[in-house]
Design an enzyme around this catalytic site. Structure first.
Site, PDB file in Angstrom:
ATOM      1  N   TYR A   1     -87.680  13.367  -2.445  1.00 39.22           N
ATOM      2  CA  TYR A   1     -88.379  14.433  -3.170  1.00 39.22           C
ATOM      3  C   TYR A   1     -88.403  14.150  -4.668  1.00 39.22           C
ATOM      4  O   TYR A   1     -89.460  14.147  -5.297  1.00 39.22           O
ATOM      5  CB  TYR A   1     -87.699  15.765  -2.894  1.00 39.22           C
ATOM      6  CG  TYR A   1     -88.397  16.958  -3.504  1.00 39.22           C
ATOM      7  CD1 TYR A   1     -89.636  17.385  -3.017  1.00 39.22           C
ATOM      8  CD2 TYR A   1     -87.817  17.675  -4.534  1.00 39.22           C
ATOM      9  CE1 TYR A   1     -90.273  18.493  -3.569  1.00 39.22           C
ATOM     10  CE2 TYR A   1     -88.453  18.786  -5.090  1.00 39.22           C
ATOM     11  CZ  TYR A   1     -89.677  19.182  -4.605  1.00 39.22           C
ATOM     12  OH  TYR A   1     -90.304  20.281  -5.147  1.00 39.22           O
TER      13      TYR A   1
ATOM     14  N   VAL B   1     -81.107  28.767  -2.168  1.00 42.62           N
ATOM     15  CA  VAL B   1     -79.960  29.639  -2.420  1.00 42.62           C
ATOM     16  C   VAL B   1     -80.337  31.117  -2.350  1.00 42.62           C
ATOM     17  O   VAL B   1     -79.591  31.933  -1.785  1.00 42.62           O
ATOM     18  CB  VAL B   1     -79.298  29.272  -3.768  1.00 42.62           C
ATOM     19  CG1 VAL B   1     -80.229  29.488  -4.949  1.00 42.62           C
ATOM     20  CG2 VAL B   1     -78.025  30.067  -3.964  1.00 42.62           C
TER      21      VAL B   1
ATOM     22  N   PRO C   1     -77.329  19.022  -8.490  1.00 43.39           N
ATOM     23  CA  PRO C   1     -77.122  19.175  -9.930  1.00 43.39           C
ATOM     24  C   PRO C   1     -76.218  20.358 -10.268  1.00 43.39           C
ATOM     25  O   PRO C   1     -76.274  21.398  -9.615  1.00 43.39           O
ATOM     26  CB  PRO C   1     -78.542  19.385 -10.473  1.00 43.39           C
ATOM     27  CG  PRO C   1     -79.341  19.837  -9.308  1.00 43.39           C
ATOM     28  CD  PRO C   1     -78.725  19.227  -8.094  1.00 43.39           C
TER      29      PRO C   1
END
Length: 317
Positions: free
Chosen positions: A149, A191, A278
């Protein structure tokens, strides 16, 4: 006679989360829309209310193959955007970003059409610069599980700017930061949807890592407004331009907000952090403010309330 203010607009990935909201806005503005999707992650439910509208046309098509239509504007949004989906078939994910970009750029070149690429904050990888500005080149693992991606989108940006330089094509490149809102898929692994669905079901809310990693969350209406404004800028604004909400929240803060707003009894549990995830992500939107006059207007508390209302109907079903 055709109204000269009406545009014929192609939206690839138009049945997806962002694409369907974009189709809504374009139709409401009086434009003719061709929505293209292969339904790998998109859903007919997202655009069912538009089927039958004389300004809307739905076409099942995979952008890794050439497409021949006549349009004035192209929004290239086609690509799985959540790790659970783009890692399911990583080779196809890369092909969608790269071959899809080549095919849509070729179409735009033939038609002399303006084209916008929905890029991503993932081009910054796990950043060493915070917040992220558009001139930061990023820190991406090119052989990791997210690279299909991340690097696919980076290559798409390369192609867009090479077409811009070599063929004088009018391009717009938009780097999208975390976006949320109605029509997110409940099982997409992102999330916001994860936390809300877990809370509504009374299941433990899963945080990966220690919960101190941060993200910024932009409500979908704000995001689409930024996208439309970027498309209508002059040829001197090719991008890339960050579009996202600079408000920064830890995963723990987000989980606690979801529990509070849903009235859930869910506990919070912690799991190991996935590879190459990240630790910080927040856009610097100075360029968007300057070039587009754009800034987000929907606060996280308000946007989450709307999103939770939507998921109540999905989870109940």
């Amino acid at each position: 006679m055709r109204n000269s203010s009406v545009q014929r607009v192609l939206v690839t990935g138009g049945a997806g989360f962002l694409g369907s909201h974009l189709c809504d806005r374009l139709i409401a503005a009086g434009h003719d829309v061709i929505c293209v999707d292969n339904f790998y992650t998109g859903s007919k439910d997202n655009i069912r209310h538009l089927i039958g509208n004389p300004r809307f046309e739905l076409l099942r098509h995979d952008v890794t193959f050439p497409l021949y239509v006549e349009v004035d504007r192209i929004f290239n949004l086609a690509c799985p955007a959540s790790p659970i989906h783009y890692q399911r078939d990583p080779v196809q994910t890369t092909k969608t970003s790269v071959h899809g970009a080549i095919n849509m750029l070729g179409l735009a070149k033939r038609l002399h059409a303006r084209i916008l690429q929905a890029s991503t904050s993932e081009v910054y990888g796990d950043p060493e610069v915070h917040p992220q500005t558009e001139d930061y080149w990023g820190r991406v693992n090119p052989i990791g599980t997210r690279a299909c991606y991340d690097e696919g989108k980076r290559c798409a940006e390369t192609l867009f700017f090479d077409y811009h330089r070599q063929h004088r094509l009018e391009i717009k490149v938009m780097r999208i930061f975390n976006t949320y809102g109605p029509r997110m898929q409940p099982d997409d692994g992102r999330v916001v949807s994860n936390f809300i669905v877990q809370a509504l079901k009374g299941e433990p809310i899963t945080i990966y890592g220690d919960g101190n990693q941060t993200r910024s969350f932009c409500y979908v209406d704000d995001l689409i407004e930024g996208m439309l404004r970027l498309m209508e800028t002059g040829p001197d604004v090719p991008g890339p331009i960050n579009i996202g909400n600079p408000g920064e929240f830890t995963m723990r803060e987000l989980a606690e907000m979801v529990v509070r707003q849903t009235g859930s009894k869910s506990s919070i549990v912690y799991m190991p952090l996935p590879s190459d995830d990240p630790r910080q992500r927040r856009p610097d939107i100075s360029l968007a403010r300057e070039k587009l006059g754009w800034a987000p207007t929907v606060a996280l508390e308000e946007g989450m309330a709307r999103t939770i209302d939507y998921f109540r109907t999905v989870v109940a079903a």
